[in-house]
Scaffold this motif. Structure first.
Motif, PDB file in Angstrom:
ATOM      1  N   PHE A   1       0.616  -1.045  -0.142  1.00  0.00           N
ATOM      2  CA  PHE A   1       0.045  -0.003   0.088  1.00  0.00           C
ATOM      3  C   PHE A   1       0.958   0.773  -0.180  1.00  0.00           C
ATOM      4  O   PHE A   1       0.484   2.563   0.513  1.00  0.00           O
ATOM      5  CB  PHE A   1      -0.433   0.065   1.346  1.00  0.00           C
ATOM      6  CG  PHE A   1      -1.607  -1.364   1.414  1.00  0.00           C
ATOM      7  CD1 PHE A   1      -3.124  -1.554   0.786  1.00  0.00           C
ATOM      8  CD2 PHE A   1      -1.200  -2.048   2.303  1.00  0.00           C
ATOM      9  CE1 PHE A   1      -3.529  -2.666   0.974  1.00  0.00           C
ATOM     10  CE2 PHE A   1      -1.416  -3.500   2.989  1.00  0.00           C
ATOM     11  CZ  PHE A   1      -3.435  -3.681   1.676  1.00  0.00           C
TER      12      PHE A   1
ATOM     13  N   LEU B   1      -2.251   1.697  -6.433  1.00  0.00           N
ATOM     14  CA  LEU B   1      -0.847   0.615  -5.930  1.00  0.00           C
ATOM     15  C   LEU B   1      -0.618  -0.018  -6.859  1.00  0.00           C
ATOM     16  O   LEU B   1       0.577  -0.885  -6.227  1.00  0.00           O
ATOM     17  CB  LEU B   1      -1.550   0.047  -4.550  1.00  0.00           C
ATOM     18  CG  LEU B   1      -1.781   1.337  -3.665  1.00  0.00           C
ATOM     19  CD1 LEU B   1      -2.431   0.866  -2.650  1.00  0.00           C
ATOM     20  CD2 LEU B   1      -0.454   2.445  -3.112  1.00  0.00           C
TER      21      LEU B   1
ATOM     22  N   ASP C   1      -7.812  -1.406   4.011  1.00  0.00           N
ATOM     23  CA  ASP C   1      -8.294  -0.108   3.583  1.00  0.00           C
ATOM     24  C   ASP C   1      -7.932   1.075   5.004  1.00  0.00           C
ATOM     25  O   ASP C   1      -7.407   2.607   4.401  1.00  0.00           O
ATOM     26  CB  ASP C   1     -10.167   0.786   3.294  1.00  0.00           C
ATOM     27  CG  ASP C   1     -10.505   0.037   2.211  1.00  0.00           C
ATOM     28  OD1 ASP C   1     -10.139  -0.511   1.349  1.00  0.00           O
ATOM     29  OD2 ASP C   1     -11.751  -0.457   1.629  1.00  0.00           O
TER      30      ASP C   1
ATOM     31  N   ARG D   1      -3.655   1.615   4.252  1.00  0.00           N
ATOM     32  CA  ARG D   1      -3.791   2.458   2.968  1.00  0.00           C
ATOM     33  C   ARG D   1      -4.020   3.728   3.259  1.00  0.00           C
ATOM     34  O   ARG D   1      -3.303   4.798   3.323  1.00  0.00           O
ATOM     35  CB  ARG D   1      -4.961   1.937   1.602  1.00  0.00           C
ATOM     36  CG  ARG D   1      -4.609   2.467   0.755  1.00  0.00           C
ATOM     37  CD  ARG D   1      -5.528   1.768  -0.191  1.00  0.00           C
ATOM     38  NE  ARG D   1      -4.889   0.620  -1.043  1.00  0.00           N
ATOM     39  CZ  ARG D   1      -6.536  -0.451  -0.835  1.00  0.00           C
ATOM     40  NH1 ARG D   1      -7.264   0.337   0.165  1.00  0.00           N
ATOM     41  NH2 ARG D   1      -5.954  -1.094  -0.873  1.00  0.00           N
TER      42      ARG D   1
END
Length: 1473
Positions: free
Chosen positions: A46, A306, A354, A357
């Motif tokens: 990430f 990414l 998430d 990230r």
């Protein structure tokens, strides 16, 4: 260079990224280990930002940061110093990276057609990109640049700690100690005030979320909201979400990370190191266990920004994923993996992804970028504050007050670098540090300005290492500037590379510089400059680097505007060689295979051999035996120009590889390349090979494989066979007639399936060629075949339905080798040749036999054999030698594929290359047929011309089927006869009892002078054979199986001397009708040398004796026959002398009547070159014999000149007489027809009158004789001190009176060259046959030879003369006799001509056919003398030709009369004076 997944801007940007360190507490490490990951590994997928960032430059201008990627690594300390070269561990692990990335099957390839080359090569090189990425990321940090120094440090503590803040304090102190204590040289830090970012890690499955929030709030108060972050993870529970598939984005990064960690810290961090080591082992396994399976990635990540950092190529993604999959499946001990076995991120949900990230984004935008922006401002302010000082003063200040350079050289660098170290606070380094910071946040314009400034300072200080780094980054910054304000300064890069290599001796930095510059040059289309740069970077210190760069240089050559194909291939070969030295066998093999496309079939035979040999060896090492066999096969089948030693090595290598390939499977026989088979030269022979001789017997030659095929001879045999077939089919050749072909080759008609006979062998002659300069040893050589039974039962009337068309083959039985009887032997027996040696470059034929036992369809597929390399000592090997040799013996096959004739009938055939079928190897096996053998006994090889010799012929039926219909045809039917049953003499049948017997039928007679000829009346039907085909008179007309019969055969030497080729074709049929093969034939060819014997010349003229004097002729008129016989033999064969023993005649109308011999006692013997003249009287046959019943009968009259009479009307004399007559008549008919056709063509439509033909017929009938003379002779020959008697006969045919004929055929002289005429000449006028009409009337003068007259008493002497006129023609003739005509011939001028005819001097008469008329004349003489009375002139013409002039007739010889004067004593007395 090859195509890359990334653009050049992305590649260069990702090569230099901000570095972030990670320090974790033990509890935090435990939380992340639940996912089989450490914290740095957890963040790596990430680390590329999905949104833009912003910073402000020193001028307060907003600078956009796009597509930024950060690099996060665990902090691992070491005390080693940076080296100018890669360590062995780094080399090994880079080698493993390349090894683990192989071209995947079905990858994108470029198909390029340039000139006459068509190339297919890989479009991308993911192994090079993987090497390049790992090389750049694993480079150790250097002191002269700051790009890979750590900018920040993440301090990670778990929320489950008792006092998290204390742990943060400990980690902060640890980071400070590592950076500032001076104990460690690694890791290196960008700036003294490193950014510390505090991360609280909360495990949702274990910890208290409220406590975590409370701790996080405390952290925000303590470190500020921009310096800390709460990261929640491990939200997944196995019970609730057991079946949910969560993607694993980590596996593709772990391998690279482990390699890099081992590369950098080989002796530290045992946990990480063990993983890296195991990965290196697995990478080695990839070489043989390569897989392209890819772990699943969710669709939400596939198109995510990414993903740009996942790898440089899909190839390496797949490969590394496959490697990791193998590791997870237990390819090695799972306990050695980092964190144990299991999938990565097993406790994480997509929400946790998430969260991670989002954490990276928060850290970068709120922590890292503001920290970089602040440091850029500070460094800029420092530099601006010093700009007021002059350069010289600034330098002096540094020198005196310690701000200058350290005077000594760096101990860790080679002494040849000539570069000095700056202290950390040196202003030049501050400029470089600011430039690096600007470069990392994509402010390339400011970075270029700073690099350019630093470059000048470094060059002025002669700090070459620093200057080279500044030059390198200045060039990269100039290239990356948006809008291209300035061109790419390639000379900066060249100077930097040269400095790194030659001055600093740092190949690592030079390589990085070359990789960047080559990619930039390639993007600008400067492939030639890029290739030159890459080739310069090759060296002996690293085979892997040299191989990769040479391969990229080759791609540069092929991607140029005008592709340089041969340079591409040459550098591919060099790359393959270096790959091979580096242990990269797969890549070496791939390079050689791509280069082979250029060198193949271009005449570069030595280069081809080298490439194929290398491909073969590499393929065999890589467990690709099929490819290895193919490569070695190419070396052997090409016309190699290698030495014999090298070819022997190639052959042994091939046999060894081949042996290992087929060692596992013995069933399928692969194709062998040696020896070469000339398929189109394959010949097939049907039937037994003939016995040439058996004792005294000489076998018929027939057809054998030792004979060369001759198109003209084949047509001749076909013509003879057509004659034979027509004779059995009422003179008509059937429409479906096919000539017998016992031997098939590439010139015969092979469109139809040949017919073979069951239990008769089929011999296939295969032509082998050894292309090598070493010997080959073949063994157990045999044919491969397939056989389909036709389903017929043994009885010919019924057909069994149970028998199906089952295909039987011997391929399985021959694969094992030589064995005992196999089931296939019930159908076809296969002969095996045990040993078949071939010398160097030898062409040799092998004759392989099959013996079919059943009817059906046979297909000969190929040959099977054992192949070995034969050395000089192989012929006499010991048992141990054989055992050693067996190791290098392989068994295989070669198929016989024969192309038929090229089709050229339709338009498509002419446009395309199409071939018709060739079925010579696909015979149909038919039921049994009779098989006959013919033997000749006492058959001569040399004969005198016309010599009669008796031989014997034996016919043997060697089959199990009876034969009948035995016939023979020949190119020389006049050469031999079997005799006819009506006229054959009873001679001994066995050859032994006939040694001293004459070939003729004889009767003993006493020699009586003046005897009259004996006559025999014979029908021509007893001798003649229609169409030249002779039926062979065997008893019962049938030969049963195993029977044989012997018949006499009379031969007659040809009339013309020389060597004569005489062909016999024997024909026979089976007694069983309706078979596929209607008949069989047997050929025999003999060569007879004919020597000269006698020359016979004969002529005939009308007798001048008046008809009423010929008492025995009954008034029919006689003819004299003169025969001139000369011995023209030159003592060949020991001939001493010839005896004319008999002269015979044969005719339908004439006969020899009497021998006129002036010397009664002399025998007619002729020594060499002697000549004898014989005279005979010929008369017409008796009228009572010329009846209607005997129209076709010939009268044979024999006049013996010795004491025995040879019956000429019997065999063999009569046979050869009629044979010669048939040949002569047919030749005359052919000549006449050709003359008529040529006259018709030349004259066109010239009208022909009937009178011309009538006159010709009258003249012919007038002069016709139709008398055939047979001269029978004996010759005495001395041979081996024994006297032999040879006998023979010569023929002459008297057709016309007055025309001489000879027994010798005139030699044809070569025609002179005639000028080509373009205008047709006028046809010559038709000449009337006056010469032939001059013999219509025969004259005789009857008078007293002496006449005495007393001229004194009477001055006029009157002598009565009778003129006899004979009409020789069968037409009425008008005759004019002129007695006044004065002759001017020289004969009449020699004698006195002073006499006159008295009385009527001119007569006009008409003579009926064959009428004889006498005229009484009177000649008046005036004085004594000799006078020629033959002065009357005769003119005659046929009465029917009213418009024709009379033709002067030939008169007989001079008629001399002697006129004597009466003597005076006889005178009366009164007259005397």
């Amino acid at each position: 260079m090859a195509q890359c997944v990334q653009s050049v801007q992305e590649f260069v940007q990702d090569s230099f990224v901000p570095m972030v360190a990670v320090l974790c507490s033990e509890e935090a490490e435990r939380v992340t280990r639940k996912n089989n990951l450490n914290f740095a590994e957890l963040l790596r997928p990430f680390c590329r930002l999905t949104s833009e960032g912003h910073i402000r430059d020193p001028n307060n201008q907003v600078q956009v940061v796009k597509n930024l990627r950060i690099c996060v690594n665990n902090v691992v300390t070491s005390e080693g110093t940076a080296s100018a070269a890669l360590s062995p561990a780094q080399r090994r692990l880079l080698n493993e990276v390349v090894l683990s990335c192989q071209p995947q099957e079905g990858a994108v390839t470029n198909v390029m057609t340039t000139g006459d080359y068509e190339l297919n090569f890989t479009a991308t090189t993911p192994w090079f990109e993987a090497y390049r990425e790992n090389f750049l990321q694993s480079m150790p940090p250097a002191d002269h640049e700051f790009l890979n120094h750590y900018l920040a440090c993440l301090l990670v503590v778990s929320s489950t700690e008792a006092v998290p803040v204390e742990q943060f304090l400990k980690l902060s102190q640890e980071q400070h100690r590592i950076q500032h204590s001076g104990e460690y040289t690694n890791p290196k830090w960008f700036i003294p005030n490193t950014l510390k970012y505090y991360v609280l890690l909360h495990d949702a499955s274990e910890g208290d979320e409220q406590r975590a929030d409370t701790v996080y709030e405390d952290m925000k108060q303590r470190y500020g909201p921009q310096g800390c972050y709460l990261l929640k993870m491990n939200s997944r529970t196995f019970s609730a979400e057991k079946d949910e598939q969560i993607p694993d984005p980590w596996s593709q990064y772990l391998h690279k990370n482990n390699l890099r960690n081992q590369d950098m810290f080989d002796d530290l961090a045992p946990t990480v190191n063990s993983a890296a080591l195991e990965n290196s082992i697995s990478a080695a396994d990839v070489d043989c266990n390569y897989s392209t399976e890819k772990d699943g990635v969710s669709s939400s990540l596939e198109n995510h920004a990414l993903q740009l950092d996942t790898a440089n190529s899909s190839g390496i993604l797949h490969t590394l994923s496959a490697v990791n999959t193998d590791l997870k499946k237990g390819a090695r001990d799972p306990d050695t993996l980092v964190g144990g076995a299991g999938s990565h991120g097993a406790c994480l949900t997509l929400n946790d992804h998430d969260h991670i990230r989002q954490f990276i984004q928060e850290f970068t935008f709120r922590g890292l970028l503001p920290h970089i922006e602040k440091n850029i401002r500070q460094l800029n302010d420092q530099l601006v504050s010093r700009k007021g000082l002059s350069r010289s003063l600034f330098t002096a200040t540094k020198k005196w007050f310690g701000g200058g350079k350290v005077p000594e050289k760096n101990i860790s660098e080679p002494k040849s670098t000539c570069g000095l170290l700056y202290p950390p606070e040196a202003p030049e380094l501050q400029i470089r540090k600011m430039a690096d910071l600007c470069f990392l946040v994509q402010h390339y314009e400011l970075a270029y300005s700073c690099y350019h400034t630093a470059k000048k300072d470094f060059l002025s200080d002669q700090a070459m290492l620093y200057a080279a780094g500044a030059l390198e980054m200045a060039a990269v910054s100039a290239f990356l500037q948006g809008g291209a304000p300035r061109p790419y300064p390639a000379h900066y890069m060249d100077t930097a590379i040269q400095t790194y290599k030659d001055v600093c001796k740092n190949m690592v930095l030079a390589e990085r510089c070359a990789l960047l510059s080559a990619e930039i040059l390639k993007s600008q289309g400067k492939y030639s400059e890029a290739a030159t740069l890459l080739i310069k970077m090759t060296s002996e210190d690293s085979d892997l680097r040299s191989a990769l760069l040479l391969e990229q240089a080759a791609h540069c050559f092929i991607n140029m505007r005008n592709p340089m194909v041969r340079k591409f291939a040459f550098h591919m070969i060099l790359a393959g060689h270096r790959f091979s030295k580096a242990g990269q066998r797969r890549h070496a093999l791939r390079c050689y295979c791509q280069a082979m496309q250029v060198y193949k079939e271009r005449g570069w035979s030595l280069a081809e051999d080298h490439i194929n040999f290398t491909i073969g060896r590499q393929s065999f090492t890589l467990c690709q035996p099929e490819n290895a066999v193919t490569a070695f096969r190419q070396i052997l089948i090409n016309d190699s120009r290698q030495t014999a030693t090298q070819q022997g090595a190639f052959l042994r290598e091939y046999l060894y590889v081949y042996k290992s390939v087929i060692g596992a499977s013995e069933v399928d026989l692969p194709q062998l390349p040696l020896p070469c088979i000339h398929s189109s030269a394959t010949r097939v022979y049907f039937g037994h090979e003939r016995r040439l001789a058996e004792g005294e017997k000489q076998a018929a030659t027939h057809v054998s494989l030792d004979q060369e095929y001759d198109q003209d001879l084949s047509a001749m045999w076909c013509h003879l066979e057509e004659q034979l077939v027509a004779s059995t089919n009422r003179g008509i050749v059937p429409a479906n007639f096919q000539p017998t072909q016992c031997c098939l080759n590439n010139q015969t008609d092979n469109l139809r399936h040949p017919l073979a006979v069951v239990e008769e062998p089929i011999i296939v002659e295969v032509t082998f060629r050894n292309p090598l300069k070493v010997s080959l040893a073949l063994s157990n050589l045999s044919l491969l075949w397939r056989f389909s039974a036709d389903g017929t039962s043994s009885s010919k009337e019924t057909r069994t339905e149970e028998l199906t068309e089952e295909t039987i083959t011997n391929e399985e039985t021959t694969a094992v080798g030589v064995g005992k009887m196999t089931p296939t032997d019930d159908f076809v027996t296969t002969e095996i040749i045990q040993e078949f040696h071939m010398g160097p470059e030898e062409t040799k034929v092998a004759r392989l036999r099959l013996l079919p036992h059943r009817t059906g369809q046979l297909n000969i597929v190929g040959v099977v054999y054992n192949l070995a390399a034969a050395s000089a000592g192989d012929m006499a090997l010991s048992t141990e030698g054989h055992q050693t040799l067996d190791l290098m013996v392989v068994r295989g096959r070669q198929d016989l594929k024969i192309l038929g004739p090229r089709l050229n009938l339709t338009k498509e055939d002419k446009m395309l290359v199409r071939h018709g079928p060739d079925r010579r190897l696909d015979p149909i096996i038919t039921p049994p047929m009779p098989l006959m053998e013919v033997f000749f006994l006492q058959f001569p090889t040399a004969l005198l011309c016309g010599e009669i010799r008796k031989a014997y012929v034996e016919f043997c039926n060697v089959s199990g089927v009876a034969l009948c219909g035995l016939r023979v045809a020949s190119t020389h039917p006049d050469f031999f006869t079997f005799g006819s049953q009506a006229t054959t003499p009873l001679t001994p049948i066995s050859p032994n009892s006939a040694e001293n017997c004459s070939a003729y039928k004889t009767l003993a007679t006493a020699l009586q002078p003046g005897s009259v000829a004996s006559e025999v009346l014979v029908s021509a039907e007893d001798f003649s054979q229609p169409s030249g085909v002779m039926e062979i008179p065997i008893e019962g007309s049938t030969l049963q199986p195993g029977e044989s019969t012997q018949l006499p055969l009379w031969l007659r030497g040809p009339d013309q001397e020389g060597v004569h080729e005489i062909n016999f074709l024997f024909y026979y049929e089976s007694t069983e009708k309706g078979l596929k093969i209607s008949h069989r034939v047997l050929r025999h060819t003999v060569f007879i040398c004919a020597s000269r014997s006698l020359s016979v010349q004969a002529s005939a003229c009308r007798s001048s004796v008046p008809p009423h004097h010929c008492l025995d002729d009954k008034g029919s008129g006689g003819t004299l026959v003169f025969i001139d016989v000369e011995n023209i033999n030159t003592s060949e064969g020991g001939v001493r002398e010839f005896h004319i023993v008999q002269v015979s005649s044969s005719s339908q109308h004439w006969r020899l009547h009497k021998y006129i011999n002036p010397d009664k006692d002399k025998d007619c013997k002729l020594s060499s070159r002697e000549r004898a003249k014989l005279c005979f009287r010929a008369t017409r046959c008796k009228p009572h014999q010329a009846t209607s019943d005997a129209v076709e009968k010939y009268t044979f009259a024999d006049l013996s000149l010795g004491n025995e009479r040879i019956i000429s009307s019997s065999t063999p004399c009569g046979d050869f007489f009629f044979r010669c007559c048939q040949i002569t008549n047919s030749q005359q008919v052919d000549i006449a027809s050709s003359k008529i056709s040529s006259i018709g063509k030349s004259q066109g439509s010239v009208p022909t009158e009937d009178r011309g033909s009538d006159i010709t017929n009258i003249a012919k009938k007038c002069n016709e004789l139709d008398l055939n003379i047979i001269i029978i002779w004996k010759a005495y020959v001395v041979e081996d001190n024994k006297q032999l008697i040879l006998e023979g006969q010569l023929h002459v045919a008297l057709q016309t009176i007055g025309k001489e004929v000879t027994s010798l055929t005139p030699k044809e002289e070569a025609q002179e060259m005639v000028l080509l005429k373009f205008k047709s000449e006028l046809p010559p006028p038709v000449v009337l046959p006056c010469a032939e009409l001059s013999q219509l009337i025969k004259t005789n003068l009857h008078y007293p030879e002496n006449y005495t007259h007393p001229f004194v008493q009477d001055s006029l002497c009157l002598v009565p003369v009778t003129l006899t006129l004979s009409n020789c023609s069968l037409a009425q003739v008008d005759v004019i006799i002129d007695l006044k005509h004065k002759s001017s011939s020289p004969e009449t001028l020699e004698v006195h001509s002073s006499f006159a005819w008295v009385g009527q001097t001119q007569y006009k008469l008409q003579l009926k056919p064959q009428e004889v008329l006498c005229l009484s004349l009177q000649a008046c003489f005036l004085r004594a003398g000799v006078y020629n009375l033959n002065t009357p002139q005769l003119f005659a013409k046929p009465s029917e030709q009213s418009t024709m002039c009379e033709t002067s007739q030939q008169t007989a010889s001079p008629a001399l009369i002697i006129i004597n004067n009466a003597c005076e004593a006889c005178w009366p007395a009164d007259r005397r004076t």
